[in-house]
Enzyme design. Structure first.
Site, mmCIF file in Angstrom:
data_model
loop_
_atom_site.group_PDB
_atom_site.id
_atom_site.type_symbol
_atom_site.label_atom_id
_atom_site.label_comp_id
_atom_site.label_asym_id
_atom_site.label_seq_id
_atom_site.Cartn_x
_atom_site.Cartn_y
_atom_site.Cartn_z
ATOM 1 N N ASN A 22 5.821 -6.114 -2.263
ATOM 2 C CA ASN A 22 4.561 -5.386 -2.049
ATOM 3 C C ASN A 22 4.559 -4.955 -0.586
ATOM 4 O OD1 ASN A 22 1.975 -4.434 -1.741
ATOM 5 N ND2 ASN A 22 0.966 -6.212 -2.654
ATOM 6 N N ARG A 77 5.463 -2.946 -6.164
ATOM 7 C CA ARG A 77 4.092 -2.511 -6.383
ATOM 8 C C ARG A 77 3.923 -1.143 -5.721
ATOM 9 N NH1 ARG A 77 -1.248 -3.562 -3.076
ATOM 10 N NH2 ARG A 77 -2.793 -2.855 -4.581
ATOM 11 N N HIS A 120 -6.215 -1.482 -8.917
ATOM 12 C CA HIS A 120 -6.148 -2.883 -9.357
ATOM 13 C C HIS A 120 -5.695 -2.990 -10.817
ATOM 14 C CE1 HIS A 120 -9.496 -3.846 -6.195
ATOM 15 N NE2 HIS A 120 -8.301 -3.992 -5.659
ATOM 16 N N ARG A 150 -15.924 -1.569 2.191
ATOM 17 C CA ARG A 150 -16.133 -0.250 1.594
ATOM 18 C C ARG A 150 -17.514 -0.152 0.977
ATOM 19 N NH1 ARG A 150 -10.838 -1.065 -1.553
ATOM 20 N NH2 ARG A 150 -9.214 -0.701 0.015
ATOM 21 N N GLU A 201 -0.860 -10.859 -10.134
ATOM 22 C CA GLU A 201 -0.247 -9.535 -10.107
ATOM 23 C C GLU A 201 1.270 -9.622 -9.955
ATOM 24 O OE1 GLU A 201 -3.079 -6.464 -8.087
ATOM 25 O OE2 GLU A 201 -3.476 -8.425 -7.171
#
Length: 402
Positions: A10, A93, A182, A243, A386
Site C-alpha cells: 500500500n 492497493r 473503501h 473532511r 483489507e
C-alpha cells in the site's frame, strides 16, 4: 515448492505499508511500515509476525525504490525475501480504478497507462500507488503483480445512484460520477457479516459503516453494492476526521466570492481542516469522548453532528435496500468506539435496530453481534481486513491467470 505467498503493498505519497501472507491458511508472516520517505528522518518498522520480533531503523530513505529495497532486505533477514520461490505474487492497493477496472487486474503497461489517465480524479493517491507498482515491477519483473482497486466494489451501483444530476455530456467528458471508496473494506465486511449470520452473501442485505479517520457507508444488496456515501472523491458523505462530508456546493462559491479564498485554500479547508477537527480541534474520537465527559460543549456538538449525519445515512440506506438483515460497524472508530455505536443506533427501534449494552461494551478482536437475540435487524462489529482481502483477490486471480 508451491508458491503460496502474497506480498501486499500500500504505497502512499511518503509511506509504504506492507504485509506478507501465506495463502494456504491466510497466515501473516511479516508486516511493516516505511514512513517519511524522502526525509532525513525516515523510519522503517518491521515485524516478523510468526515470532513477534520487531526491528526498527531510522535514517534517510530517499525514495520508494530505496524503501522497497529496504523492506526486501528485512524480509530476507527472516528468510522471506522477494527472491523466494514461494512468493506467488505482489498485490497492490490502488485507490481509483474509475469505471474501467471493475475487478482485480494483472498489471501490464496498458493497465499502468489507464491508472495514469485516472490521476486527475485521484491526484493524491494514484501517483503514489503507481510509484509502488513501478518499483515492485523493477525489482521482480518476472513476478505477477495485481492491482486491487478501492473503487471496484462500487462499480455495481446502478446509474441512478452513480450519476450526479448534471449535464451527462459534461459529466462523461470529465469523468464526473460517484465512484465510492473503501471498497475493499466494504466487500470484506459485508461478506463476513453474512458469514456471521450463517448465510451466503447472496442471501442478505447489509449496511456497512466504515468509520475511521476517513468514513463511508454502503448499501450492499445480496453481495453487490447499490449505493455508497463517498462520491467522485472521498470528500462526499459522512462527517470524517478532517473532511466535511456532504456540503451545499454553493458554499464553495460563497467562500471564493465573499471569503476571497482561492480554490487551493478551499480544498485544504474542506479536506484537512473540517470534519471533527474543524468543529472542535480534535479528530481522535477517544479525545473527543474524553472532552465530552469533562463537559466540553464544543466537543459534544461535534459528536452530535457526526452522529446526526451517520443516522441520516443509515435511514437512507434502509430506504434504498427495502429490507435490511444487518448493520455492520468497522474500521478504527466503528470497531472500538462503543459510544458511537450506541448513539448511532439509539432511537432507531422503528427500523428494527437495537443494541445490547453488555455486548456493545465488550472489546474483542473477532467479528461479533452486539444486538439482542430477538432483534429484527442484526447489529454487528466486524474488524476489517483489507490486506487479507487484497491478498485473497490477488492469489485467486494469479491462479486463474496462470
Amino acid at each position: 515448492m508451491a508458491a503460496t505467498r502474497v506480498l501486499v503493498l500500500n504505497s502512499g505519497s511518503s509511506s509504504l505499508k506492507y504485509q506478507l501472507l501465506d495463502m494456504r491458511d491466510a497466515a501473516r508472516l511479516a508486516a511493516g511500515l516505511v514512513e517519511r520517505i524522502g526525509e532525513q528522518t525516515s523510519r522503517l518498522r518491521h515485524t516478523r509476525l510468526t515470532t513477534g520480533e520487531t526491528r526498527e531503523h531510522t535514517g534517510p530513505i530517499a525514495d520508494h525504490d530505496a524503501a522497497l529495497k529496504a523492506v526486501a532486505a528485512e524480509l530476507g533477514r527472516d528468510g522471506l525475501g522477494l527472491d523466494s520461490p514461494e512468493l506467488a505474487a505482489i498485490g497492490h492497493r490502488v485507490v481509483h480504478g474509475g469505471m474501467f477496472f471493475t475487478e482485480p487486474t494483472v498489471i501490464d503497461d496498458e493497465v499502468i497507462a489507464e491508472i495514469e489517465r485516472l490521476i486527475p480524479v485521484a491526484p493524491l493517491h494514484n501517483p503514489a500507488n503507481l510509484t509502488g507498482i513501478r518499483t515492485a515491477r523493477a525489482l521482480r519483473p518476472d513476478l505477477p503483480q495485481v492491482a486491487v482497486f478501492d473503487t471496484a466494489f462500487h462499480t455495481t451501483m446502478p446509474e441512478s445512484a452513480a450519476r450526479y444530476a448534471i449535464d451527462p455530456k459534461i459529466a462523461d467528458r470529465h469523468r464526473i460520477r460517484r465512484y465510492g471508496f473503501h471498497g475493499t473494506s466494504h466487500a470484506y465486511v459485508s461478506r463476513e457479516t453474512a458469514r456471521l449470520l450463517g448465510k451466503d452473501p447472496s442471501e442478505v442485505n447489509v449496511i456497512v459503516l466504515h468509520l475511521g479517520n476517513g468514513a463511508s457507508a454502503s448499501a450492499v444488496e445480496r453481495g453487490r453494492c447499490v449505493d455508497t456515501s463517498m462520491g467522485m472523491t472521498p470528500l462526499e458523505g459522512l462527517v470524517m476526521g478532517t473532511r466535511s462530508g456532504d456540503l451545499d456546493p454553493a458554499v464553495i462559491f460563497h467562500l471564493a466570492r465573499v471569503g476571497d479564498m482561492s480554490m487551493d485554500e478551499i480544498d485544504t479547508l474542506l479536506n484537512k481542516r473540517s470534519g471533527l477537527f474543524g468543529l472542535c480541534g480534535d479528530n481522535d474520537m477517544r479525545e473527543i469522548r474524553r472532552r465530552i465527559d469533562e463537559g466540553d460543549e464544543e466537543a459534544a456538538l461535534a459528536f452530535d453532528i457526526y452522529i446526526h449525519r451517520l443516522k441520516k445515512y443509515i435511514g437512507a440506506y434502509f430506504a434504498v435496500l427495502g429490507t435490511v438483515d444487518a448493520v455492520a460497524f468497522t474500521a478504527g472508530v466503528g470497531e472500538n468506539a462503543a459510544p458511537v455505536r450506541e448513539a448511532a443506533i439509539a432511537g432507531l427501534a422503528g427500523l428494527g435496530l437495537a443494541l445490547s449494552p453488555e455486548l456493545n461494551a465488550v472489546r474483542a478482536d473477532e467479528a461479533r453481534l452486539i444486538s439482542p437475540k430477538d432483534a429484527r435487524v442484526a447489529v454487528a462489529v466486524v474488524p476489517t481486513d483489507e490486506e487479507l482481502e487484497i491478498a485473497t483477490q490477488t492469489y485467486a486471480l494469479v491462479g486463474k491467470h496462470n
